[in-house]
Design a protein around this motif. Sequence first.
Motif, PDB file in Angstrom:
ATOM      1  N   GLY A 282       8.937   7.530   6.225  1.00  0.00           N
ATOM      2  CA  GLY A 282       8.801   8.355   7.412  1.00  0.00           C
ATOM      3  C   GLY A 282       7.348   8.651   7.728  1.00  0.00           C
ATOM      4  N   TYR A 283       7.110   9.819   8.311  1.00  0.00           N
ATOM      5  CA  TYR A 283       5.792  10.207   8.801  1.00  0.00           C
ATOM      6  C   TYR A 283       4.805  10.444   7.660  1.00  0.00           C
ATOM      7  CZ  TYR A 283       2.175  13.059  11.009  1.00  0.00           C
ATOM      8  OH  TYR A 283       0.981  13.569  11.449  1.00  0.00           O
ATOM      9  N   VAL A 284       3.577   9.990   7.866  1.00  0.00           N
ATOM     10  CA  VAL A 284       2.520  10.173   6.870  1.00  0.00           C
ATOM     11  C   VAL A 284       1.510  11.193   7.386  1.00  0.00           C
ATOM     12  CG1 VAL A 284       0.682   9.054   5.550  1.00  0.00           C
ATOM     13  CG2 VAL A 284       2.793   7.804   6.081  1.00  0.00           C
ATOM     14  N   PRO A 285       1.427  12.379   6.777  1.00  0.00           N
ATOM     15  CA  PRO A 285       0.437  13.377   7.194  1.00  0.00           C
ATOM     16  C   PRO A 285      -0.960  12.917   6.783  1.00  0.00           C
ATOM     17  CG  PRO A 285       1.524  14.104   5.205  1.00  0.00           C
ATOM     18  CD  PRO A 285       2.232  12.843   5.628  1.00  0.00           C
ATOM     19  N   LEU A 286      -1.967  13.338   7.539  1.00  0.00           N
ATOM     20  CA  LEU A 286      -3.349  12.980   7.248  1.00  0.00           C
ATOM     21  C   LEU A 286      -4.120  14.216   6.810  1.00  0.00           C
ATOM     22  CD1 LEU A 286      -4.152  10.655  10.284  1.00  0.00           C
ATOM     23  CD2 LEU A 286      -3.346  10.002   8.005  1.00  0.00           C
ATOM     24  N   ASP A 287      -4.928  14.062   5.773  1.00  0.00           N
ATOM     25  CA  ASP A 287      -5.772  15.167   5.341  1.00  0.00           C
ATOM     26  C   ASP A 287      -6.748  15.485   6.468  1.00  0.00           C
ATOM     27  OD1 ASP A 287      -8.055  16.598   4.153  1.00  0.00           O
ATOM     28  OD2 ASP A 287      -7.014  16.230   2.255  1.00  0.00           O
ATOM     29  N   PRO A 288      -6.751  16.706   6.980  1.00  0.00           N
ATOM     30  CA  PRO A 288      -7.625  17.031   8.113  1.00  0.00           C
ATOM     31  C   PRO A 288      -9.100  16.815   7.826  1.00  0.00           C
ATOM     32  CG  PRO A 288      -6.664  19.024   7.162  1.00  0.00           C
ATOM     33  CD  PRO A 288      -5.932  17.870   6.568  1.00  0.00           C
TER      34      PRO A 288
ATOM     35  N   THR B 179      -3.088  18.937   3.596  1.00  0.00           N
ATOM     36  CA  THR B 179      -3.598  17.724   2.964  1.00  0.00           C
ATOM     37  C   THR B 179      -2.812  16.532   3.490  1.00  0.00           C
ATOM     38  OG1 THR B 179      -4.155  16.674   0.861  1.00  0.00           O
ATOM     39  CG2 THR B 179      -2.131  18.007   0.903  1.00  0.00           C
ATOM     40  N   GLY B 180      -2.765  15.471   2.719  1.00  0.00           N
ATOM     41  CA  GLY B 180      -2.087  14.256   3.148  1.00  0.00           C
ATOM     42  C   GLY B 180      -2.905  13.051   2.737  1.00  0.00           C
ATOM     43  N   LEU B 181      -2.685  11.939   3.394  1.00  0.00           N
ATOM     44  CA  LEU B 181      -3.450  10.723   3.150  1.00  0.00           C
ATOM     45  C   LEU B 181      -4.908  10.923   3.551  1.00  0.00           C
ATOM     46  CD1 LEU B 181      -3.819   7.572   2.809  1.00  0.00           C
ATOM     47  CD2 LEU B 181      -3.087   7.406   5.207  1.00  0.00           C
ATOM     48  N   TRP B 182      -5.826  10.477   2.704  1.00  0.00           N
ATOM     49  CA  TRP B 182      -7.243  10.412   3.100  1.00  0.00           C
ATOM     50  C   TRP B 182      -7.400   9.104   3.857  1.00  0.00           C
ATOM     51  CZ3 TRP B 182     -10.707  14.343   2.420  1.00  0.00           C
ATOM     52  CH2 TRP B 182     -12.030  14.073   2.792  1.00  0.00           C
TER      53      TRP B 182
ATOM     54  N   ILE C 263       0.855  -1.181   0.000  1.00  0.00           N
ATOM     55  CA  ILE C 263       0.000   0.000   0.000  1.00  0.00           C
ATOM     56  C   ILE C 263       0.897   1.240   0.000  1.00  0.00           C
ATOM     57  CG2 ILE C 263      -1.734   1.310   1.274  1.00  0.00           C
ATOM     58  CD1 ILE C 263      -2.731  -1.305   2.454  1.00  0.00           C
ATOM     59  N   VAL C 264       0.714   2.103  -0.982  1.00  0.00           N
ATOM     60  CA  VAL C 264       1.558   3.293  -1.112  1.00  0.00           C
ATOM     61  C   VAL C 264       0.772   4.531  -0.679  1.00  0.00           C
ATOM     62  CG1 VAL C 264       3.026   4.646  -2.642  1.00  0.00           C
ATOM     63  CG2 VAL C 264       2.768   2.184  -3.024  1.00  0.00           C
ATOM     64  N   VAL C 265       1.425   5.361   0.133  1.00  0.00           N
ATOM     65  CA  VAL C 265       0.793   6.577   0.666  1.00  0.00           C
ATOM     66  C   VAL C 265       1.679   7.786   0.381  1.00  0.00           C
ATOM     67  CG1 VAL C 265      -0.419   5.331   2.493  1.00  0.00           C
ATOM     68  CG2 VAL C 265       1.874   6.229   2.927  1.00  0.00           C
ATOM     69  N   THR C 266       1.085   8.961   0.505  1.00  0.00           N
ATOM     70  CA  THR C 266       1.816  10.205   0.276  1.00  0.00           C
ATOM     71  C   THR C 266       2.607  10.626   1.514  1.00  0.00           C
ATOM     72  OG1 THR C 266       1.596  12.514  -0.444  1.00  0.00           O
ATOM     73  CG2 THR C 266      -0.112  11.675   1.017  1.00  0.00           C
ATOM     74  N   ASN C 267       3.635  11.411   1.300  1.00  0.00           N
ATOM     75  CA  ASN C 267       4.351  12.072   2.396  1.00  0.00           C
ATOM     76  C   ASN C 267       4.198  13.587   2.337  1.00  0.00           C
ATOM     77  OD1 ASN C 267       6.625   9.503   1.943  1.00  0.00           O
ATOM     78  ND2 ASN C 267       5.743   9.880   3.969  1.00  0.00           N
ATOM     79  N   VAL C 268       3.307  14.065   1.449  1.00  0.00           N
ATOM     80  CA  VAL C 268       3.090  15.505   1.275  1.00  0.00           C
ATOM     81  C   VAL C 268       1.912  15.960   2.131  1.00  0.00           C
ATOM     82  CG1 VAL C 268       2.440  17.312  -0.360  1.00  0.00           C
ATOM     83  CG2 VAL C 268       4.066  15.535  -1.038  1.00  0.00           C
TER      84      VAL C 268
END
Length: 229
Positions: A51-57, A22-25, A7-12
Amino acid sequence: MTKRILIVVTNVGEYEQAGFRTGLWLGELTHFYDVAERAGHSCTIAGIDGGYVPLDPESLSHDVLAELGTDRRYADRDFMDLLRDTASVAEVDAADHDAIYLTGGHGVMFDFPRSERLAGLLREFHESGKVVSSVCHGACGLLSAKLGNGEHLVSGRNVTGFSWPEEELAGRDQVVPYSLQDELVERGAHYSTAAMPFETHVVEDGTLITGQNPGSAKAVAEAVVAKLA
């Protein structure tokens, strides 16, 4: 038989031209993860940079968290800790997995198509006959993926992803860097949408499985699990 899913996620965590965060939904991860886990498969989460995965608020609002048990996962310390220090896509090998799933959240619009490593992984999965799947903006990762013959992976294929009308309804049409819908079509994809925005819509074309929006993540997972059976 247990299958292994990458499973691939964003780091932005923010837009480049606006102050929106923004970030991962989160639900696009949890809804898929729940289905795969119940089917007995193992999942490995990797970020573009790791590293750390930000979450879309916005994915953490009360109503959204209540959908399909996302709130249960959000309250699970062990699960959420999986997003504290992910491996990077440079550290994973397609040979170690049976399928790949690209999550969304607007952050992926920036780092997914810029990642040569992700593009290479997608080619390896596809040309090995393994399942390649995405949901919502996750299809941004398909934009840079090319086959060994130089053609776009999505050329001539039936796909979906977050639509432009949905961007407008979400109030992000003025700040996103491009239209995912248009970019897929430009690369030769046969793009389709649900009859109404935000309805569940999943498209299967051989081992390529794509979902249109956050509400399609569970259905994508079910299609992937069926393909792995």
